[in-house]
Write an enzyme that holds these catalytic residues in place. Sequence first.
Site, PDB file in Angstrom:
ATOM      1  N   ASP A  47       0.841  -1.202   0.000  1.00  0.00           N
ATOM      2  CA  ASP A  47       0.000   0.000   0.000  1.00  0.00           C
ATOM      3  C   ASP A  47       0.878   1.254   0.000  1.00  0.00           C
ATOM      4  OD1 ASP A  47       0.848  -0.213   2.603  1.00  0.00           O
ATOM      5  OD2 ASP A  47      -1.136  -0.132   3.515  1.00  0.00           O
ATOM      6  N   SER A  48       2.207   1.054  -0.046  1.00  0.00           N
ATOM      7  CA  SER A  48       3.112   2.174  -0.323  1.00  0.00           C
ATOM      8  C   SER A  48       2.776   2.799  -1.673  1.00  0.00           C
ATOM      9  CB  SER A  48       4.571   1.698  -0.320  1.00  0.00           C
ATOM     10  OG  SER A  48       4.729   0.576  -1.170  1.00  0.00           O
ATOM     11  N   ASP A  86      -0.978  -6.177   0.102  1.00  0.00           N
ATOM     12  CA  ASP A  86      -1.304  -5.532   1.369  1.00  0.00           C
ATOM     13  C   ASP A  86      -2.812  -5.419   1.551  1.00  0.00           C
ATOM     14  OD1 ASP A  86       0.781  -4.861   3.090  1.00  0.00           O
ATOM     15  OD2 ASP A  86       1.370  -3.109   1.907  1.00  0.00           O
ATOM     16  N   LYS A 115      -1.039  -9.418   3.358  1.00  0.00           N
ATOM     17  CA  LYS A 115      -0.245  -8.898   4.483  1.00  0.00           C
ATOM     18  C   LYS A 115      -1.072  -7.911   5.286  1.00  0.00           C
ATOM     19  CE  LYS A 115       3.468  -5.988   3.812  1.00  0.00           C
ATOM     20  NZ  LYS A 115       3.061  -4.762   4.518  1.00  0.00           N
ATOM     21  N   GLU A 117      -0.929  -5.423   9.075  1.00  0.00           N
ATOM     22  CA  GLU A 117      -0.011  -4.822  10.050  1.00  0.00           C
ATOM     23  C   GLU A 117      -0.513  -5.009  11.478  1.00  0.00           C
ATOM     24  OE1 GLU A 117       0.727  -0.698   9.097  1.00  0.00           O
ATOM     25  OE2 GLU A 117       1.282  -1.166   7.025  1.00  0.00           O
ATOM     26  N   GLU A 184       9.832  -4.165   9.978  1.00  0.00           N
ATOM     27  CA  GLU A 184      10.226  -2.879   9.392  1.00  0.00           C
ATOM     28  C   GLU A 184      10.839  -1.965  10.460  1.00  0.00           C
ATOM     29  OE1 GLU A 184       7.229  -0.937   7.022  1.00  0.00           O
ATOM     30  OE2 GLU A 184       8.480   0.856   6.744  1.00  0.00           O
TER      31      GLU A 184
HETATM   32  O1  KIV Z   1       3.630  -1.117   1.492  1.00  0.00           O
HETATM   33  C1  KIV Z   1       4.824  -1.435   1.487  1.00  0.00           C
HETATM   34  O2  KIV Z   1       5.586  -1.136   0.556  1.00  0.00           O
HETATM   35  C2  KIV Z   1       5.338  -2.184   2.615  1.00  0.00           C
HETATM   36  C3  KIV Z   1       6.828  -2.284   2.756  1.00  0.00           C
HETATM   37  C4  KIV Z   1       7.328  -1.026   3.355  1.00  0.00           C
HETATM   38  C5  KIV Z   1       7.242  -3.480   3.531  1.00  0.00           C
HETATM   39  O3  KIV Z   1       4.583  -2.664   3.425  1.00  0.00           O
END
Ligand code: KIV
Length: 267
Positions: A47-48, A86, A115, A117, A184
């Site tokens: 989600d970056s 994510d 994924k 968090e 992270e």
């Molecule tokens: O969203 C992302 O790119 C991430 C990385 C920073 C691990 O979760």
Amino acid sequence: MTVDRITSATLRAMKRRREPIVSLTCYDAAFCHLLEQAGVDVLLVGDSLGMVLQGQPSTVAVSLEHMVYHTACVSRVGKRALVLADMPFLSYATAERALQAAERLMAEGGAGMVKLEGGAAVLQTVGLLTRFGVPVCGHLGLLPQSVHQIGGYRYQGRDDAGAARIRADALALQEAGASLLVLECVPAELAAALSAELETPVIGIGAGSGTDGQVLVLHDMLGLTPGRSPRFSRNFMADADSVSQAVAAYVAEVRSRAFPGPEQTLA
Ligand code: KIV
């Protein structure tokens, strides 16, 4: 010739063989081709993308719709790498939402793993998803979706209490069924100790070279991020003639444990 798709079993076998796992973020088909050709094992549709592609100040505005779209762009053409998607902000705040989000990311998006968090707050959700056949990756240390609560992008687990909390969360996530863990921005010593203790493979970002693998945000390692990149990243384009060459150098340096070096590591 068919190519075997990387799964959580492949990653566990790599951990047992002490073969570093190579991961990068990937948000589209063009980079999926390029990263797979370079031998990247895990394509993280992170989600970056909210910050990197959409120009948002954080990942909080990224929707499930955005994640499904970009995951499908990657998985449609990917052949070998595990596509890890994510779960966006609050999409796993209730069991029902988490099941719906995972269903869309896997069934429509084609993700091979999702994924989310957090530690204690997500244990039940991780258990629920894994019971229904969804491979789950945990994410501990700096949690970008909680940036408004944390107040900035800072290293975590630097004192004894913080380190103990991360260790307890990591063990609990493994117990709940997590197939993979992203750590992270935690001190290298803590990340190495946890990687040795856990059977679950651990991929680090800003966590030193003692983890079972590494992940970076693609645009950071290609020098495309405006302004200052995080100190744990490196611009691999600085010594490369092409994007393919830069990615190949990253893959080689992760496999040989040359990356991250001391300059990218918080002891
Ligand atoms: O969203 C992302 O790119 C991430 C990385 C920073 C691990 O979760």
